[in-house]
Enzyme design. Structure first.
Site, mmCIF file in Angstrom:
data_model
loop_
_atom_site.group_PDB
_atom_site.id
_atom_site.type_symbol
_atom_site.label_atom_id
_atom_site.label_comp_id
_atom_site.label_asym_id
_atom_site.label_seq_id
_atom_site.Cartn_x
_atom_site.Cartn_y
_atom_site.Cartn_z
ATOM 1 N N LYS A 99 0.822 -1.090 -0.149
ATOM 2 C CA LYS A 99 -0.095 -0.038 -0.255
ATOM 3 C C LYS A 99 0.781 1.070 0.041
ATOM 4 C CE LYS A 99 -3.205 2.593 2.834
ATOM 5 N NZ LYS A 99 -4.098 2.499 4.143
ATOM 6 N N ASP A 157 -2.407 10.163 3.895
ATOM 7 C CA ASP A 157 -3.808 9.724 4.018
ATOM 8 C C ASP A 157 -4.520 10.842 5.159
ATOM 9 O OD1 ASP A 157 -6.155 8.427 4.111
ATOM 10 O OD2 ASP A 157 -5.600 6.831 5.321
ATOM 11 N N LYS A 188 -9.929 12.844 8.267
ATOM 12 C CA LYS A 188 -9.439 12.289 9.459
ATOM 13 C C LYS A 188 -9.263 13.732 10.512
ATOM 14 C CE LYS A 188 -6.499 8.249 8.288
ATOM 15 N NZ LYS A 188 -7.128 7.350 8.673
ATOM 16 N N ASP A 213 1.584 6.068 5.759
ATOM 17 C CA ASP A 213 0.613 5.357 5.255
ATOM 18 C C ASP A 213 0.970 4.595 4.039
ATOM 19 O OD1 ASP A 213 -1.885 4.081 5.704
ATOM 20 O OD2 ASP A 213 -2.996 5.560 4.596
ATOM 21 N N ASP A 271 -12.166 7.266 3.611
ATOM 22 C CA ASP A 271 -10.721 6.886 4.327
ATOM 23 C C ASP A 271 -10.504 5.516 4.317
ATOM 24 O OD1 ASP A 271 -8.606 7.384 5.940
ATOM 25 O OD2 ASP A 271 -9.882 7.358 7.841
ATOM 26 N N GLU A 322 -9.414 3.848 2.077
ATOM 27 C CA GLU A 322 -8.689 3.954 0.352
ATOM 28 C C GLU A 322 -7.701 3.019 0.163
ATOM 29 O OE1 GLU A 322 -7.630 5.305 3.192
ATOM 30 O OE2 GLU A 322 -5.376 5.048 2.958
ATOM 31 N N ARG A 339 -7.496 -0.480 0.661
ATOM 32 C CA ARG A 339 -8.072 -1.545 0.076
ATOM 33 C C ARG A 339 -8.460 -1.277 -1.717
ATOM 34 N NH1 ARG A 339 -12.582 -2.116 4.358
ATOM 35 N NH2 ARG A 339 -10.961 -1.050 5.521
HETATM 36 N N1 BES Z 1 -4.182 4.356 6.907
HETATM 37 C C1 BES Z 1 -5.498 4.021 7.697
HETATM 38 C C2 BES Z 1 -5.549 2.988 8.901
HETATM 39 C C3 BES Z 1 -4.295 3.302 9.809
HETATM 40 C C4 BES Z 1 -4.808 3.710 11.124
HETATM 41 C C5 BES Z 1 -3.066 3.064 9.691
HETATM 42 C C6 BES Z 1 -4.162 4.006 11.875
HETATM 43 C C7 BES Z 1 -1.956 3.279 10.767
HETATM 44 C C8 BES Z 1 -2.778 3.735 11.937
HETATM 45 C C9 BES Z 1 -6.728 3.529 6.850
HETATM 46 O O1 BES Z 1 -6.689 3.989 5.267
HETATM 47 C C10 BES Z 1 -7.959 3.808 7.481
HETATM 48 O O2 BES Z 1 -8.267 5.064 7.487
HETATM 49 N N2 BES Z 1 -8.659 2.854 7.858
HETATM 50 C C11 BES Z 1 -9.934 3.117 8.193
HETATM 51 C C12 BES Z 1 -11.138 1.962 7.791
HETATM 52 C C13 BES Z 1 -12.325 2.250 8.096
HETATM 53 C C14 BES Z 1 -12.994 3.787 7.314
HETATM 54 C C15 BES Z 1 -13.219 1.351 7.614
HETATM 55 C C16 BES Z 1 -9.826 2.722 9.738
HETATM 56 O O3 BES Z 1 -9.291 1.892 10.131
HETATM 57 O O4 BES Z 1 -10.304 3.436 10.646
HETATM 58 ZN ZN ZN Z 2 -4.813 4.755 4.848
HETATM 59 ZN ZN ZN Z 3 -7.713 5.919 5.380
#
Ligand code: BES
Ligand code: ZN
Ligand code: ZN
Length: 494
Positions: free
Chosen positions: A258, A263, A270, A282, A341, A343, A345
């Site tokens: 990834k 992000d 966020k 990220d 968010d 993104e 995947r």
């Molecule tokens: N990049 C984040 C995940 C992340 C969170 C990485 C904390 C490192 C530390 C990812 O893109 C994300 O925002 N995921 C969301 C998914 C949700 C919206 C289904 C999450 O985990 O909150």
């Molecule tokens: Zn992310």
């Molecule tokens: Zn995200």
């Protein structure tokens, strides 16, 4: 001149053999407690009072003892072997890092290692911890406060040159990954990331192919393009190709990372504190893929590997995708984007379905994918979700123990697909409130049709407080893990 040119930092780490018996200070002497070392006379000619002193420390179960002999600093480290060898190695890595921290400000430039009753692998582990602790991201510091010791020498008889080379390669690869993670978005756009990958390829001997936005459009990679829509910066899709003539595998191993260089969350923005403020990390999955291919190529492992890195930032903007939009992925699947968010995947799905045409032996993806993975395992391990067989899975778990970048499996049950059903499209990009790391994994699995292992490194890639040799900030997690995994594949080592 290329405006976006981004050069890897110089790595001056050097692991060598002792040049002369007397040309060093300090020395660190590893003493394995499993056998009594007698009078400690070897390799130095110690006086009775000196051996008495060491004997006392040995009996007191102290970890380190220090003496000065002929104006040389000698540091003895006594360690006890544990039933599981990998735990002994981890304790030695940590001791190596602690030792580095303790002697850091004393003006030493190199360290000579000696051993008493100690196997070579134990010395390597101590050295690895010592060297990993020496990493600093000082590029933006006007003054480098703590000079690290970059040169470690070994007894000529004990050191197997090839092993030192492997260790050096793995460490440098880890440092490249840490640099990439620590580099802020102000200097690491998708295109700059691609420039770095080209440089890495030149240095290590693999081919880097960078697909521009136009190429990505003609390929109809709707996930990558969708995430990129709010951005001023174009995306890139990067192929890292290591194809040695003596490859042991017909079908390639594919590593997908990834590469979200930043992000913000996009329209599903966020919050900044303790969330967006860490999101330069990220692209840690992509950094791990880059570091791993670098190490494999540098070590000339007889294994065919392809790295795939979709790279973009994720931002709100006038054209950004909004929750409720439907996008069409590379393989034609339609996805209702309920949260911009989620993104990672979306860009990974394009890469995973692109991977299919290479008929991979095994595909491993690495991604800072979900906060849920971090909440599940903390910083102690990475989440694994897989459809691969026991053999591949166990090999990865074992590699995780060897290098102490452990992975723990979560279930891959089909019922979790139910949570990804969309009212109007084939899939939606978020599941329910619960089991977030698993539903993210299931989303990815939908785009695979081959043996696949997913590693969610959200909890292990970036630390907000110092943890021994992993230090703080980018850890480079995944590089040492996969380098060990593929070394074992190349040479049937367990
Ligand atoms: N990049 C984040 C995940 C992340 C969170 C990485 C904390 C490192 C530390 C990812 O893109 C994300 O925002 N995921 C969301 C998914 C949700 C919206 C289904 C999450 O985990 O909150
Ligand atoms: Zn992310
Ligand atoms: Zn995200």
């Amino acid at each position: 001149m290329n405006l976006f040119n981004f050069k890897p930092h110089q790595m001056d780490l050097e692991l060598t053999k002792h040049t002369s018996k007397d040309d060093f200070s300090p020395a660190v002497i590893l003493v394995n407690r499993k056998e009594d070392p007698g009078n400690f006379n070897d390799p130095f000619e110690l006086q009775d009072d000196e051996t008495d002193y060491l004997r006392k420390k040995f009996n007191l179960e102290t970890e380190f003892a220090h003496l000065v002999k002929d104006q040389k600093d000698l540091f003895y480290h006594f360690y006890a072997p544990q039933p599981a060898e990998y735990k002994t190695h981890e304790a030695l890595r940590r001791a190596g890092a602690n030792f580095h921290r303790q002697i850091q400000n004393q003006g030493f430039t190199s360290v000579a290692l000696f051993t008493v009753n100690t196997g070579f692998e134990d010395s390597l582990a101590f050295t690895e911890g010592f060297a990993l602790y020496g990493y600093n991201f000082s590029k933006y510091k006007s003054q480098d406060q703590k000079p690290a010791i970059k040169m470690i020498s070994f007894p000529p008889d004990a050191a197997v040159a090839g092993e030192l080379e492997y260790l050096t390669t793995g460490l440098k690869a880890n440092f490249h990954a840490r640099d990439l993670v620590n580099e802020p978005n102000s200097y690491l756009t998708a295109r700059q990331f691609s420039d770095y990958l080209v440089e890495l390829g030149k240095e290590a001997g693999f081919q880097t192919e960078v697909y521009s936005k136009a190429r990505i459009e003609s390929l109809k990679m709707g996930g990558l393009l969708g995430v990129n829509k709010g951005s001023e910066e174009p995306p890139t899709f990067n192929l890292l190709n290591w194809e040695p003539e003596n490859a042991r595998n017909q079908k390639p191993y594919i590593l997908v990372g990834k590469g979200v260089v930043y992000d913000t969350g996009g329209m599903s923005l966020k919050p900044t504190p303790n969330s967006m403020d860490k999101m330069k990390s990220d692209m840690a999955g992509a950094a791990a893929v880059a570091g791993t291919v670098y190490a494999i190529a540098k070590a000339r492992l007889p294994i065919k590997v392809i790295g795939m890195i979709p790279a973009t930032d994720n931002r709100p903007g006038e054209k950004a995708i909004v929750p409720g939009d439907v996008i069409t992925m590379y393989n034609g699947t339609t996805v209702e984007v309920m949260n911009t968010d989620a993104e990672g995947r979306l860009i990974l799905a394009d890469a995973l379905s692109f991977a299919k045409k290479y008929d991979p032996m095994l595909t491993i993806d690495l991604a800072t994918l979900t906060g849920s993975a971090a909440r599940t395992l903390g910083a102690y391990g990475s989440v694994m979700i897989t459809n691969a067989g026991e053999e591949e899975k166990n090999a990865l778990i074992r590699a995780g123990e060897n290098v102490y970048e452990r992975v723990a499996e979560l279930p891959n049950w089909d019922e979790y697909y139910d949570l990804l059903k969309s009212d109007i499209a084939d899939l939606k990009n978020i599941g329910g409130k619960e089991a977030g790391a698993i539903t993210a994994g299931k989303f990815l699995e939908y785009f695979t049709a081959y043996p696949w292992i997913h590693l969610d490194i959200a909890g292990t890639a970036f630390l907000t407080s110092e943890d021994n040799y992993r230090k703080k900030n980018g850890t480079g997690v995944g590089v040492r893990l996969l380098f060990d995994f593929f070394r074992n594949k190349a040479y049937n080592k367990t």
